[in-house]
Structure formats: structure tokens, C-alpha cells
Design an enzyme around this catalytic site. Structure first.
Site, PDB file in Angstrom:
ATOM      1  N   LYS A   1       0.848  -1.214   0.000  1.00 19.56           N
ATOM      2  CA  LYS A   1       0.000   0.000   0.000  1.00 19.56           C
ATOM      3  C   LYS A   1       0.874   1.252   0.000  1.00 19.56           C
ATOM      4  CE  LYS A   1      -0.074  -0.424   5.001  1.00 19.56           C
ATOM      5  NZ  LYS A   1      -0.833  -0.595   6.229  1.00 19.56           N
TER       6      LYS A   1
ATOM      7  N   ARG B   1     -10.508   0.771  15.324  1.00 16.47           N
ATOM      8  CA  ARG B   1     -10.462   1.636  14.160  1.00 16.47           C
ATOM      9  C   ARG B   1     -11.476   1.076  13.156  1.00 16.47           C
ATOM     10  NH1 ARG B   1      -4.593   2.157  11.589  1.00 16.47           N
ATOM     11  NH2 ARG B   1      -5.358   0.175  10.804  1.00 16.47           N
TER      12      ARG B   1
ATOM     13  N   TYR C   1      15.772  30.802   5.730  1.00 20.55           N
ATOM     14  CA  TYR C   1      14.599  31.549   6.186  1.00 20.55           C
ATOM     15  C   TYR C   1      14.552  31.602   7.715  1.00 20.55           C
ATOM     16  CZ  TYR C   1      12.709  31.041   1.457  1.00 20.55           C
ATOM     17  OH  TYR C   1      12.510  31.088   0.105  1.00 20.55           O
TER      18      TYR C   1
ATOM     19  N   MET D   1      11.776  24.668   0.259  1.00 26.21           N
ATOM     20  CA  MET D   1      11.064  23.788  -0.670  1.00 26.21           C
ATOM     21  C   MET D   1      12.011  22.995  -1.566  1.00 26.21           C
ATOM     22  SD  MET D   1       8.052  24.698  -3.395  1.00 26.21           S
ATOM     23  CE  MET D   1       7.010  25.477  -2.179  1.00 26.21           C
TER      24      MET D   1
HETATM   25  C1  LIG Z   1      -0.022  -1.589   6.842  1.00 26.34           C
HETATM   26  C2  LIG Z   1      -0.583  -2.807   7.446  1.00 26.34           C
HETATM   27  C3  LIG Z   1       0.263  -3.870   7.810  1.00 26.34           C
HETATM   28  C4  LIG Z   1       1.769  -3.797   7.734  1.00 26.34           C
HETATM   29  O1  LIG Z   1       2.270  -3.074   8.840  1.00 26.34           O
HETATM   30  P1  LIG Z   1       3.843  -3.004   9.121  1.00 26.34           P
HETATM   31  O2  LIG Z   1       3.916  -2.473  10.490  1.00 26.34           O
HETATM   32  O3  LIG Z   1       4.407  -2.057   8.119  1.00 26.34           O
HETATM   33  O4  LIG Z   1       4.372  -4.373   8.972  1.00 26.34           O
HETATM   34  C5  LIG Z   1      -0.333  -5.034   8.251  1.00 26.34           C
HETATM   35  N1  LIG Z   1      -1.673  -5.142   8.378  1.00 26.34           N
HETATM   36  C6  LIG Z   1      -2.511  -4.122   8.061  1.00 26.34           C
HETATM   37  C7  LIG Z   1      -3.968  -4.303   8.220  1.00 26.34           C
HETATM   38  C8  LIG Z   1      -1.993  -2.930   7.594  1.00 26.34           C
HETATM   39  O5  LIG Z   1      -2.825  -1.928   7.291  1.00 26.34           O
END
Ligand SMILES: *Cc1c(COP(=O)(O)O)cnc(C)c1O
Length: 366
Positions: free
Chosen positions: A38, A133, A258, A306
Site C-alpha cells: 500500500k 479503528r 529563512y 522547498m
Molecule cells: C499496513 C498494514 C500492515 C503492515 O504493517 P507493518 O507495520 O508495516 O508491517 C499489516 N496489516 C494491516 C492491516 C496494515 O494496514
């Protein structure tokens, strides 16, 4: 001849990525691997990351669009979409593209029950065991499971998963409690089970189950404070590089940047680096955050802007414009940089902007 015109480049070492996947196999030898790609492969490039990960069993993404990109690029392995929006469109597309969906809400269940799709889709039922969550509560889960078992649009058996809130803390009992909650529900059910993210792979072997879900470990980054990636047998995949645009004589007591946040104690040489928050290097990085110039560790000084940042090369510096600058990589772990910033390495690698050129390499570059 190729002329390198772009300054900030993220070198992506695909050999290191493959090595890390094999290392995870050793850490969780009895589990399948859902490689979490992801957020553009944690900033490493979604497609090149997935294409290089030939040894894993499947891919995990957050958004449906990420899954469609993988399929459009010809990636055939199973894909799990973790955070799909609860819509009929998502279900239709999942069927069409052969994606597995994580069911985290009642709305998704209702859409599945109303769907008229040509083939049942694989579903992972997400149980909320304490992260609070996404996911079904213990009270909801039993009826939802029952309804899923009878749903024509759902491939049987349904997989079961949960996500930990504190798996990075080996002495805290939260993870054990979450596992007990999960096991209460999962007992006697035939579906595959998945619980472990990177920290759980390292700290909680009893959580490995049928499928582990590593993200950070794949990219060669340690999720454990005080434990280096190399101590875990991992190799960093990303090196963020740029170059010195200029080396300037800088008088004692003069400010740079800056807000005139930093003044030199002594006459020195400053290196001006073609890297800034427009590339994703954090504007909040404090003076003293390390970078490497031709492999030599030097401190960031003044405010990051930037397109540019400045480093104190010291009065005796011999580096010249064009010298290679490394913001992080094998010789300067991204975990170290993150520590200076008080943020997590997850954030540093995922926040690079589209201006940074991603360049594939095979093997270490320094
Ligand atoms: C992103 C994610 C992971 C991986 O997490 P890491 O800490 O990067 O290994 C695993 N399970 C879910 C549901 C996630 O969203």
C-alpha cells in the site's frame, strides 16, 4: 549518454527487497506472506515493488485503486484490499478483477447480500480486538459471520483477521489480550487466519498463523526502536540521494536560511543541497539532523526550504558542487534520521513527492 538532470533520486534496490522477503520467510516459516505494498509500496514504487516480490504469496493494499493498478500491470497473484469503501461498485470491481476484500463494516455485508455478481469473492472478516479503528465488534461478528456463510457472493470459507494496536511493545499484555479475543471468535472456524504485522512477526511468533502481513520489514526498515535493520538480517531498499549545488564560504556568526534559525559559530563552508520539502524531506528537520556528503556525515543547518537545504561541511571541507548527498540509505539508516525528527520511519519513506525520481538498482550502491 544519459544526462542526469534530476537532483533528488530514490534508488530502489530490488535485490534488497527480495532478500528481505526471504528473510521474512525464515522469521515466519510456517506462514504465507501477504506483502503490504500500500501507499505506493511504502514510497518505493507500487509496481516495481510488486513485480520484484516474486517469492511472496499475495499482496495487500489499502485502496481499491492500488489493486486495480496492480492488475492493470498484469500482476496475477492474489490481492487483498484492506480498506475498501463500503459500496456496490467496490464489490463489482473486486469480482471483475479477482480481488479479496476485507469486510470491516455492516454496510459492506449489506452490499454483498444485494450484489448479483458472476463469481463469489474471497472475503476476510476483520475482527476489532482492541485497535478500535475498523472491524466488527465481538457482538457483531457472530451474526455477520453467519450471514457471510450464507451469502452467495462470498467464497467459502471466510478468512479471519485482526490488527494489533501495540505489537511493538513486547512487555505489554495488550497483544496477548487481542489474540485471546480473536481466538475466542475463531475457534472451530475453518477459514485462514491472519494477525501479524512487522512487529508481531518479530515479537509474537504465536501470532504468525496462516498468513503474516509484513510492510516495513520488506523495505529493510526496523520497526523496533534501538534494534537496527541489519541486526534483524534486513537490507534497506531505499537510498535517497541528491547532490551539492554549491559550496559557499560562510563567515562566523552569520545566519543561513529563512528565519535565520541558525548562525555559524565559526567561519565554515556550507553545502547547498538540491533537496527540500518539495521532495518530501521534512521541513521540520532540526539543525543537526545528519546527511552524508560523499559518505561523510555532516549536520543539516538552518531551515529546510522547498527546493534546498544547507549542511555545515566544516572549515576544512574539500567537497565541491556535484558531490553526492545521501539523506538516508544503508550508511545512514532512515530510522536514525526519523529519530532526529521525532517521527516514524514509516512517514519518511511514504512522504516523498512525485518530483523525486525513482531509480531501480540491483545491489548496494555504497
Ligand atoms: C499496513 C498494514 C500492515 C503492515 O504493517 P507493518 O507495520 O508495516 O508491517 C499489516 N496489516 C494491516 C492491516 C496494515 O494496514
Amino acid at each position: 549518454m544519459t544526462v542526469e538532470l534530476s537532483a533528488a533520486t530514490a534508488l530502489i534496490d530490488l535485490q534488497a527487497l527480495q532478500h528481505n522477503a526471504l528473510q521474512i520467510r525464515q522469521l515466519a516459516p510456517h506462514s504465507q506472506i501477504i506483502a503490504m505494498v500500500k501507499a505506493d509500496g511504502y514510497g518505493h514504487g507500487l509496481l516495481q515493488t510488486a513485480q520484484a516480490l516474486s517469492s511472496v504469496d499475495s499482496f495487500g493494499v489499502a485502496r481499491l485503486e492500488e489493486a486495480l493498478q496492480l492488475r492493470d500491470a498484469g500482476i496475477m497473484k492474489p490481492i487483498v484490499v484492506f480498506n475498501s469503501v463500503p459500496s456496490m461498485k467496490a464489490i463489482t470491481l473486486s469480482c471483475q478483477y479477482q480481488l479479496a476484500l476485507v469486510l470491516h463494516s455492516l454496510e459492506q455485508l449489506e452490499a454483498l447480500e444485494q450484489a448479483t455478481i458472476t463469481a463469489p469473492i474471497p472475503i476476510w472478516l476483520k475482527i476489532d480486538t482492541g485497535l478500535h479503528r475498523l472491524g466488527l465488534t465481538k457482538q457483531q461478528a457472530a451474526t455477520v459471520y453467519q450471514r457471510l456463510s450464507q451469502c452467495r457472493s462470498v467464497q467459502q470459507p471466510v478468512g479471519l483477521l485482526s490488527h494489533f494496536s501495540r505489537s511493538d511493545e513486547p512487555t505489554v499484555e495488550t497483544t496477548l489480550r487481542q489474540m485471546a479475543q480473536f481466538d475466542d471468535f475463531a475457534r472451530g472456524k475453518p477459514g485462514l487466519q491472519s494477525l501479524a504485522n512487522s512487529c508481531a512477526i518479530l515479537h509474537w511468533p504465536q501470532s504468525h498463523r496462516d498468513s503474516v502481513r509484513p510492510g516495513l520489514l520488506l523495505y529493510g526498515i526496523s520497526p523496533l526502536p534501538g534494534v537496527s535493520a541489519s541486526a534483524l538480517g534486513l537490507q534497506p531498499v531505499m537510498t535517497l540521494q541528491s547532490q551539492l549545488l554549491a559550496v559557499r564560504e560562510h563567515p562566523a556568526g552569520a545566519p543561513v536560511g529563512y528565519g535565520a534559525d541558525w548562525h555559524s559559530q565559526q567561519a565554515t563552508r556550507l553545502g547547498v543541497v538540491a533537496l527540500g520539502y518539495g521532495d518530501g524531506y521534512p521541513r521540520d528537520a532540526p539543525s543537526g539532523t545528519p546527511l552524508l556528503v560523499n559518505g561523510r556525515r555532516v549536520p543539516l543547518v538552518g531551515r529546510v526550504s522547498m527546493d534546498l537545504l544547507t549542511v555545515d561541511l566544516g572549515p576544512d571541507a574539500t567537497e565541491r558542487s556535484g558531490a553526492e548527498v545521501t539523506a538516508w540509505g544503508a550508511a545512514l539508516p532512515v530510522e536514525t534520521v526519523a529519530q532526529h525528527l521525532g517521527i516514524s520511519p514509516y512517514e519518511l519513506v511514504t512522504r516523498l513527492t512525485g518530483r523525486v525520481v525513482k531509480s531501480v538498482v540491483l545491489g548496494p550502491t555504497d
